[in-house]
Scaffold this motif. Structure first.
Motif, PDB file in Angstrom:
ATOM      1  N   ASP A  14       0.795  -1.223   0.000  1.00 33.66           N
ATOM      2  CA  ASP A  14       0.000   0.000   0.000  1.00 33.66           C
ATOM      3  C   ASP A  14       0.835   1.285   0.000  1.00 33.66           C
ATOM      4  O   ASP A  14       0.602   2.181  -0.812  1.00 33.66           O
ATOM      5  N   VAL A  21       2.145   8.099  -5.504  1.00 34.27           N
ATOM      6  CA  VAL A  21       0.930   8.763  -5.969  1.00 34.27           C
ATOM      7  C   VAL A  21       0.822  10.152  -5.344  1.00 34.27           C
ATOM      8  O   VAL A  21       0.545  11.144  -6.035  1.00 34.27           O
ATOM      9  N   ILE A  33      -2.738   4.100 -13.686  1.00 32.53           N
ATOM     10  CA  ILE A  33      -2.415   2.874 -12.959  1.00 32.53           C
ATOM     11  C   ILE A  33      -2.807   1.697 -13.844  1.00 32.53           C
ATOM     12  O   ILE A  33      -3.912   1.660 -14.393  1.00 32.53           O
ATOM     13  N   THR A  40     -10.275  -3.400  -9.984  1.00 30.73           N
ATOM     14  CA  THR A  40      -9.839  -3.167  -8.607  1.00 30.73           C
ATOM     15  C   THR A  40      -8.646  -4.042  -8.261  1.00 30.73           C
ATOM     16  O   THR A  40      -8.643  -5.246  -8.523  1.00 30.73           O
ATOM     17  N   THR A  49      -7.010   0.100  -5.108  1.00 36.06           N
ATOM     18  CA  THR A  49      -6.821   1.086  -6.170  1.00 36.06           C
ATOM     19  C   THR A  49      -7.468   0.530  -7.421  1.00 36.06           C
ATOM     20  O   THR A  49      -7.724  -0.676  -7.519  1.00 36.06           O
ATOM     21  N   SER A  50      -7.719   1.394  -8.358  1.00 34.31           N
ATOM     22  CA  SER A  50      -8.328   0.963  -9.605  1.00 34.31           C
ATOM     23  C   SER A  50      -7.315   1.060 -10.739  1.00 34.31           C
ATOM     24  O   SER A  50      -6.767   2.135 -10.988  1.00 34.31           O
TER      25      SER A  50
END
Length: 174
Positions: A14, A21, A33, A40, A49-50
């Motif tokens: 993470d 970011v 990304i 997802t 995050t997507s």
């Protein structure tokens, strides 16, 4: 200028995504990304995050850099991803920024772009073996910049890694 951030679809680290970011947003640098598939992606610590793109969707000519995020999912999903390896080679050969943190520098080693370059990686036996096999000159430093290639050894180095990436991107476009 825009960069692409590669993450594993699950078990990315993470803070290794969050710090770059945040730094990119602060510097006003746009990013996409991407992962092995759009949708997802789930972090090791519960973050999400997507991924708007799959690696297959990326046109590397549209990006000034590639950042590969680590975490335990990196070994399972990214180390052997031929598309990601080819992207790393392209970015390196076209003198664009190529950055990888934690277990992700192994992707660069497998791409052959760390041969004779100073680099670092998360201190896991398999990762160290892969880096040596790729002929990287391993150091114990948390963040290493060698030309346009930036590597970092894990979550504790995420903030300094992000700063090194921003500096390299800024130097490229001055």
């Amino acid at each position: 200028m825009k960069v692409v951030i590669a993450v594993a679809p699950e078990k990315y680290r993470d803070e290794e995504l969050g710090e770059p970011v945040a730094a990119l947003n602060k510097a006003g640098i746009a990013f996409d990304i991407a992962s092995t598939r759009p949708g997802t992606c789930k972090g090791m610590l519960g973050g999400k995050t997507s991924a708007g793109l799959s690696f297959d969707d990326i046109d590397p000519k549209n990006y000034g850099g590639l950042i590969i995020i680590g975490g335990s999912g990196c070994q399972e999903h990214l180390w052997e991803d031929d598309l990601l390896v080819r992207l790393a080679i392209y970015f390196s050969e076209t003198d664009k920024v190529v950055a990888a943190i934690c277990l992700a520098p192994v992707v660069l080693a497998r791409a052959g772009i760390l041969k004779g370059k100073k680099a670092t990686v998360y201190d896991a036996p398999t990762a160290v073996f892969e880096m040596k096999k790729g002929r990287a000159m391993l150091t114990q430093e948390p963040v290493v910049t060698d030309g346009r290639i930036i590597t970092a050894n894990g979550p504790a180095a995420a903030k300094d890694f992000a700063a090194a990436v921003i500096k390299a991107l800024s130097d490229k476009f001055r």
